[in-house]
Design an enzyme around this catalytic site. Structure first.
Site, PDB file in Angstrom:
ATOM      1  N   GLY A  51       0.789  -0.956   0.036  1.00 26.20           N
ATOM      2  CA  GLY A  51       0.091   0.168   0.053  1.00 26.20           C
ATOM      3  C   GLY A  51       0.951   1.170  -0.039  1.00 26.20           C
ATOM      4  N   ASP A 232      -1.274   4.668  -6.443  1.00 24.63           N
ATOM      5  CA  ASP A 232       0.002   4.424  -6.161  1.00 24.63           C
ATOM      6  C   ASP A 232       0.765   5.735  -6.474  1.00 24.63           C
ATOM      7  OD1 ASP A 232      -1.037   1.727  -5.955  1.00 24.63           O
ATOM      8  OD2 ASP A 232       0.910   1.835  -4.956  1.00 24.63           O
ATOM      9  N   ASN A 242      -2.479   2.477 -10.329  1.00 20.52           N
ATOM     10  CA  ASN A 242      -3.189   1.712  -9.039  1.00 20.52           C
ATOM     11  C   ASN A 242      -3.314   0.170  -9.397  1.00 20.52           C
ATOM     12  OD1 ASN A 242      -4.135   1.834  -6.478  1.00 20.52           O
ATOM     13  ND2 ASN A 242      -6.355   1.217  -7.306  1.00 20.52           N
ATOM     14  N   LYS A 243      -3.503  -0.395  -8.520  1.00 23.16           N
ATOM     15  CA  LYS A 243      -3.720  -1.840  -8.520  1.00 23.16           C
ATOM     16  C   LYS A 243      -4.125  -2.489 -10.151  1.00 23.16           C
ATOM     17  CE  LYS A 243      -2.099  -4.370  -6.355  1.00 23.16           C
ATOM     18  NZ  LYS A 243      -0.780  -4.736  -6.710  1.00 23.16           N
TER      19      LYS A 243
HETATM   20  O1  MRU Z   1       0.814  -4.091  -4.400  1.00 25.13           O
HETATM   21  P1  MRU Z   1       0.021  -3.200  -3.309  1.00 25.13           P
HETATM   22  O2  MRU Z   1      -0.744  -4.162  -2.555  1.00 25.13           O
HETATM   23  O3  MRU Z   1       1.071  -2.508  -2.592  1.00 25.13           O
HETATM   24  O4  MRU Z   1      -0.982  -2.351  -4.125  1.00 25.13           O
HETATM   25  C1  MRU Z   1      -1.801  -1.449  -3.382  1.00 25.13           C
HETATM   26  C2  MRU Z   1      -2.508  -0.695  -4.091  1.00 25.13           C
HETATM   27  O5  MRU Z   1      -2.729  -0.689  -5.206  1.00 25.13           O
HETATM   28  C3  MRU Z   1      -3.405   0.339  -3.255  1.00 25.13           C
HETATM   29  O6  MRU Z   1      -4.694   0.713  -4.167  1.00 25.13           O
HETATM   30  C4  MRU Z   1      -2.736   1.628  -3.353  1.00 25.13           C
HETATM   31  O7  MRU Z   1      -1.471   1.429  -2.946  1.00 25.13           O
HETATM   32  C5  MRU Z   1      -3.574   2.636  -2.542  1.00 25.13           C
HETATM   33  S1  MRU Z   1      -3.576   2.050  -0.934  1.00 25.13           S
HETATM   34  C6  MRU Z   1      -3.766   3.596   0.263  1.00 25.13           C
END
Ligand code: MRU
Length: 335
Positions: A51, A232, A242-243
């Protein structure tokens, strides 16, 4: 169990950093001690902590640990910070936090670990406050009786406080504006079905998890009014990294007349990045895909493509919520 409002997956006190191991949730709540830059880098790249804001906070505390180890060798400390920045490529919060730590260096003969610790604690505290402000701004956009779909995990596990998109959903639910909450499972690492489900249950918010492939049918059913996600990295023109899967949801949302809200602190904005075109997208081992499918050893010839983030064009986003307020299109974060 702590209430979510008081819960944080990153603990720091007197030079000791502890992380809740997110790889084990929801089955087990186990904390890991971080005592070196190496262990911090491993924790970030192996997704013990993940995150965008949580990665930045962890790196800031790791910079303090490095300052204690290299108190008399600023060049060695700087090299450790350079290594930390490379732990994961997409979330800008990581380099943002490290830059703040570099600027907090008072430049004396020895590194001032106390001053650096104050900066790391400030980064953490500011994220908690930003989460709170975003929750209120975001919930204010939602009309009573809405249904929402979220993606990945954006709550206390991913941030310093109540979360980004998660904070908006929790506030919207408590205000009676949100009545139905759906969470995409988020393959392959299952942040949705493991972590968001865990957080929603802890917060006492009823929810349903769906496979990503069900999102179009969910939208067609009229059950949801908003897709709400974190980010992100947000480019100057509002393109959102983002994810993986966020882009698909944004395309589907536009087709079905569902609105798309992105919630992220200002530390996720990257004014120097004109658009999403040049944002580095992390590629992870295809083994994550096989593991999610219950395949320990993929047979010969099984290959996988595993980008873990995507870019949603800003024109598919209806509003971007930061702690500074609600930004409407056309977006301009260049300043
Ligand atoms: O791979 P991750 O679990 O770190 O990805 C996280 C995300 O994509 C979240 O949506 C993003 O970091 C925002 S979290 C507040």
């Amino acid at each position: 169990m702590d209430k979510l409002e008081n819960f944080c997956a990153i603990r720091y006190a007197s030079g000791v950093l502890e992380l809740l191991d997110q790889r084990l949730l929801p089955a087990r709540e186990q904390w890991i001690s971080i005592d070196s830059v190496d262990s911090a880098i491993a924790a970030i790249s192996d997704l013990v902590v993940r995150g965008a804001p949580a990665i930045g906070i962890t790196a800031a505390y790791a910079a303090v640990i490095a300052a204690r180890t290299h108190a008399e060798d600023r060049a060695a400390w700087q090299r450790e910070l350079n290594r930390l920045v490379r732990a994961r490529p997409t979330a800008v919060n990581l380099s943002w936090a490290i830059e703040r730590m570099r600027r907090a260096d008072t430049g004396g003969e020895r590194l001032d670990a106390e001053a650096l610790e104050r900066e790391a604690v400030a980064i953490h505290a500011e994220d908690i406050a930003a989460n709170q402000a975003m929750a209120e701004f975001g919930a204010g956009q939602i009309e009573p009786g809405c249904g929402v779909l979220t993606h990945c995990n954006t709550g206390a596990l991913a941030t310093g406080g109540v979360g980004t998109a998660f904070g908006v959903i929790a506030a919207g639910y408590r205000l009676g504006r949100i009545e139905r909450v759906y969470a995409g499972e988020t393959r392959p690492w299952l942040q949705g079905s493991r972590l968001t489900a865990w957080e929603l249950a802890r917060a006492g918010i009823p929810f349903k998890v769906l496979i990503e492939g069900a999102a179009a049918s969910l939208m067609a059913s009229g059950e949801i009014d908003w897709v709400i996600t974190g980010a992100d990295r947000i480019a100057a023109n509002g393109d959102v990294a983002n994810k993986i899967g966020t882009y698909s949801l944004a395309v589907l949302a536009r087709h079905h007349g569902v609105r798309m809200m992105v919630v992220a602190p200002a530390s996720t904005l990257d004014p120097a990045m004109p658009s999403g075109d040049n944002i580095a997208i992390e590629q992870r081992d295809g083994e994550e895909i096989w593991r999610a499918a219950g395949i320990d050893r993929p047979p010969a010839g099984f290959a996988a493509w595993n980008p873990v983030f995507d870019i949603t064009p800003g024109e598919l986003v209806d509003c971007i919520v930061t702690e500074q307020g609600v930004h409407q299109p056309p977006f301009d974060f260049s300043a």
